[in-house]
Structures are given as structure tokens and as C-alpha cells.
Design an enzyme around this catalytic site. Sequence first.
Site, PDB file in Angstrom:
ATOM      1  N   TYR A 192      61.244  92.056  61.541  1.00  0.00           N
ATOM      2  CA  TYR A 192      60.726  90.735  61.899  1.00  0.00           C
ATOM      3  C   TYR A 192      61.744  89.897  62.671  1.00  0.00           C
ATOM      4  CZ  TYR A 192      56.970  91.745  58.561  1.00  0.00           C
ATOM      5  OH  TYR A 192      55.897  92.308  57.898  1.00  0.00           O
ATOM      6  N   ASP A 213      59.817  97.085  48.991  1.00  0.00           N
ATOM      7  CA  ASP A 213      60.114  98.521  49.055  1.00  0.00           C
ATOM      8  C   ASP A 213      61.610  98.824  49.069  1.00  0.00           C
ATOM      9  OD1 ASP A 213      57.342  99.710  49.434  1.00  0.00           O
ATOM     10  OD2 ASP A 213      57.380  98.244  51.032  1.00  0.00           O
ATOM     11  N   HIS A 224      62.330  99.278  64.211  1.00  0.00           N
ATOM     12  CA  HIS A 224      60.889  99.153  63.983  1.00  0.00           C
ATOM     13  C   HIS A 224      60.431  97.712  64.065  1.00  0.00           C
ATOM     14  CE1 HIS A 224      60.977  97.539  59.800  1.00  0.00           C
ATOM     15  NE2 HIS A 224      62.110  98.189  59.735  1.00  0.00           N
ATOM     16  N   TYR A 263      49.946  87.645  59.013  1.00  0.00           N
ATOM     17  CA  TYR A 263      50.519  86.747  58.012  1.00  0.00           C
ATOM     18  C   TYR A 263      52.016  86.554  58.235  1.00  0.00           C
ATOM     19  CZ  TYR A 263      53.314  89.878  55.019  1.00  0.00           C
ATOM     20  OH  TYR A 263      54.303  90.702  54.524  1.00  0.00           O
ATOM     21  N   ARG A 264      52.604  87.360  59.104  1.00  0.00           N
ATOM     22  CA  ARG A 264      54.053  87.381  59.281  1.00  0.00           C
ATOM     23  C   ARG A 264      54.323  88.211  60.526  1.00  0.00           C
ATOM     24  NH1 ARG A 264      57.766  90.045  54.491  1.00  0.00           N
ATOM     25  NH2 ARG A 264      59.836  89.388  55.163  1.00  0.00           N
TER      26      ARG A 264
END
Length: 607
Positions: free
Chosen positions: A148, A208, A452, A533-534
Site C-alpha cells: 500500500y 497474515d 506487490h 476499502y484500502r
Amino acid sequence: MSTSTATINGSIPDLDKQYSGVPARLAQEAIDAKSRLYSQKTLPDSVSRRRTALPPGISRGAFDRAVTELRQSLGHENVDLNDKPLVDGWYMEHPNTHDAYHIADQEELIASAIVYPSSTAEVQVVVKWANAHKIPIYPISMGRNIGYGGAGPRIPGSVVIDLGKRMNKILDLDGDNASCIVEPGVSYFALYEEIQRRKLPLWIDCPDLGGGSVLGNAIDRGVGYTPYGDHFANHCGMELVLPTGELLRTGMGAMPGKDGADNPTWQSFQAAYGPYVDGIFSQSNYGIITKMGFWLMPETGHQSYMITFPREEDFPQIVEIIRPLAQRRVLGNIPQLRHVIQELAVTGKPRSFWYDGPGQMPRDVIRDRAAKLPCGDVSWIFYGTQYGDSQVAINAQLDMIRQAFGKIKGSKFLLPQDVPEDHYLHSRVQVCSGVPVLRELDWLNWVPNAAHLFFSPISPTKGKDATLIHSTITKLHAKYGFDVFPTMCVAGREMHYIANIVYDRSDPDQKQRATGLMREMIREAAKEGYGEYRTHLLFADQVAETYSWNGGALRKFNETVKDALDPNSILAPGRNGIWGKKFRGKGWEILDGDKRNMLRDGVSPKL
């Protein structure tokens, strides 16, 4: 290039010595994970810098004078200029200078300097300094918001406030109240290890991976997998510094306790009296949270399991079965539904081990490779966990779940003892009982120099909606040549569909295609009424723009609040698509249809 085991072993940070390190119980696992990642590394650790960044509109002389002033307040050693070679590192040795998983140029989302406050009072000093000099600041908890944007500031040249390095204390751990108060630098690893050290019968809820900030993940509305999996919903009370440098406590903390002590109900009741304001400080740039309370889960019995489904077209029926089970709270946690390609990825073996052809891995190849794994030739895998004080209660829940999913022909129910010890299910057992791990790093070995991006839309828990989102994402991944890694975190009324785009950060073509894929997925999902949502900070403007009901009323409201709280627009401009008036409409926003090539043109407007 390769890295020797001895070199890797010597560099793994130790949690006992470093707040951001790995606990001793995971030391060998960390060594192995880094070794696997570095076995495919072709990039050098660092290259010579081509440029350094300054805050926009600030000259080198003015910036140097401002830094000298800040060093006089905080100590020379607590203010670093970002003029050294950039190192992307890996999860356990991450940078605080830039986005390690850069989708733009490595030197684009970059800090001019990094500041290390040791207290709320010192954070106030930094914020007041930033206002005085009109320098944008960008707070991070630990910088592990990978996928992100990591630690990278949205405006190049911002000063990163690294809260974790010197603000990493567990301030309170109340076994009777099942709650805690933590500073930004407390990781899931650190909180778990302290609970174990004190032998408290409590669980944490972790995502995770366990190296991230408990506080940071919650204010970005991250999720975990126990019944306490909604992290922000299970926070209770916060202390924060507003963009003007003023101090605020929310909830019951707004009322002083006896003789100046903290209010005794601060971590017991969330809302206090009057408007419940905590929510505006999540996913925003309205304040810097320096302390936050959390509810912890009393330990209980548990049983993890997996259910496999043979056909791609089983997907909508799986979702339809999950919904009533989740609404009735038969399902004990926030379960995951994954595609079988991730069974290949979490082995830690690279894509080339399974398939070395161009484009997406063909479905028949996935089926063939999966057939040799414990899951077998299947399409979907559901990971769940049930909880209860007795095995009788847990078995009753499992019977209902077996019966419900048994309606899908060919489905298969497996317990941990039914699969090898190195199977991913055993990692889910730990995560779903509050034990933070590192196993989720292994799918990053899919390509060399792996980085990623997450595309994370929200869908109703209905087969029709889930299928529409999944088919859109699958079609666009094929168009841009990426394998599809879907993970659904499913609740009774909504599901987080998390698509993971894995790319080689050394390859400009892959970066360009990943950027194009993100832009088009955001656009196409929004056309059908589905929003993220993000998101990664470079796509935040486009995502915020999709929430356009009534002429973008929500965005206008957010901007009104921003201007009221941050008149100088100094706090994390652009975070989550919220810009203060100093920057708004000046070319900083990267909206849908923006033609700039971020690798060539950068992210700053040509002022």
C-alpha cells in the site's frame, strides 16, 4: 546474485535487541525466508543516488536551517538527512526512507529527512516545527504497510516521522480487563511475546504477517482472523497530536482520572459522551496517533480446518453457503477463501518452478501442478477456524459446516492432521489462534525482485456480486499478463476481495503494466458500484474520486475537515486522497485518466 547463509543469518534483526525484529522462536524461519527471497534477487542492494529530495517550495538553504533547528530540539542523532544510498531490503529489514515495493521510480516517493521522536511531547515539537517552516511531514508507525506504499511519503521531499524506533512501549497490559495500550512501534510479534512472558490467558488478533504495527494496522482498518478480526472495531481510546500541535484524547480518556491519573475506563468503553470522533482519525491525515488502546481476546479452544472445492464454477455457491453461516455466527472467525494457485505460491517455490511460459499461468498447468500437492486438483480452498470452551461445542459447529459445504459435489474437508506439517494450513492454525508468523512471505518468491500491490474492493457476500468482481479482476489480469492471486476475507454481509499483483520491481515494463492494471480495475469495479476499502497511496486519488455520490459530497466533507484541522496543509498531504488547500487542485492529484508516466514523469506536478 546470491547471498550466503552466514551473511543472512548475521543480519536478521532480533526482537530482544531491536523493536522491529523477529522473536527467537521464528529466527530460523526468518533466515530461510530471506534466503529464498534473495536467491532470486538480481538487483544490487543499492545504487548511487541520482538526486535527493527537498520539500516543495523550500530551498536547500532554508531546509538546512530548519533541520539544524529541529536537531537542537530533538538531538542531532534523532534527525537523519536522507542522502545515503537507498536500500529496499525485505520485510524484516525494511526502509523508512521510501517505498520498498516501488511502482514508480525508487527515488520518487522519498523522504528528505527522517525524524525519531521519543514521546508525544516530541511529536508536538515536530508538528509545530513543520507548521513554522511550512514543511510537509509524513508519520509512519513502523513502515511495514507493504503493498500500500510502505514508508514512502506521497509528496516527495516530505519529512518522515518514524514513530516506531523510539516509541515502542507496551504502556499497559491489563489481564483482568483483557486490554492493552501500545505505542506505534509495538509489533504483533512484540505484543504476543510479552503476553506469553507474563503468562496471561489472552490472544491478540494479527494479520497474515506479524511484523507490522498493532496501532498502524488498526488505523488503516486492517483485518485479522479471530473473532476480534476487525482491528479498528476492537480499539478503545487514543491519544493523538492534531496538525496544529495540540493534544487530544478520545473516548473516556477525555475525562481525567483521579489525581491526574488516566481515566480507569479509558480502555473499557469506546464512545464516552458526545460525538464519537475516533473514526475520522482512521485512514485520514487529521492527526498523529501516539497511543492507542485495544481489546484482547480471552484464550479459548479452537479447531482450524480447510475445505477444498473442485470446480471454478463452484465459487458463487461457496459464497452463498458462507453468508448464512457467518450471519448466524456459526463460522467462528473471519475465514479466507483462496484460489488454488496460492497453494503453489505459498510453497515458496518460484513461478518458474511450476511454469516458465509467457503471460498468465494456464489453468490446465495450475490443475496439473496442484494435483501433486496435498490439496489435489481443486479450484478453491476455504480456511476456517471454530472456537469454543469444549470440544463438544466445536464438534457441533464442525458438523454444521460439513453439512452445509457438503452440498457442493466433490468438496473435501481436511483437518491439520490430514496434511503434511509444512502445509499452509498449519500456519492458519497459528494466525487464527493469535500467534503471529512469517509464512505469508513465501508467495513473494513468485518472481525475482518481487514486489506487490493490493487491489482490495468490497463486495456483498452474495454469489452474483462476488462473481462479477472476480470475473472483472480475472479478465483484466489476463489483459495485462499477471497471474491472479485472489483472497477473500468473508463476513456475513460483506467480503474483502484482495487481489495481489506480484511484479518484478526491477522491470519497468512490469511496473507499467501493474499500474495500468490497478487503474483499470479501480475504474471497472466502480462502474458496477464496488469500491476499494484500502489502496496504495499512488492510487488513493482515483479511489477517493470513485466515492462520488452527490457530487463527491464525502470527499468535500473530508477536505473541509482537513482545512479546519490543518490550515497549513502540513500533515501527510494526499494520504488516502485527502489534500489540504495548499496542494489541492495544483496538479498533485493522480485521478482517473491521468496521462503521466510515473516512471518517466514522476508524481509531482510540473509547477
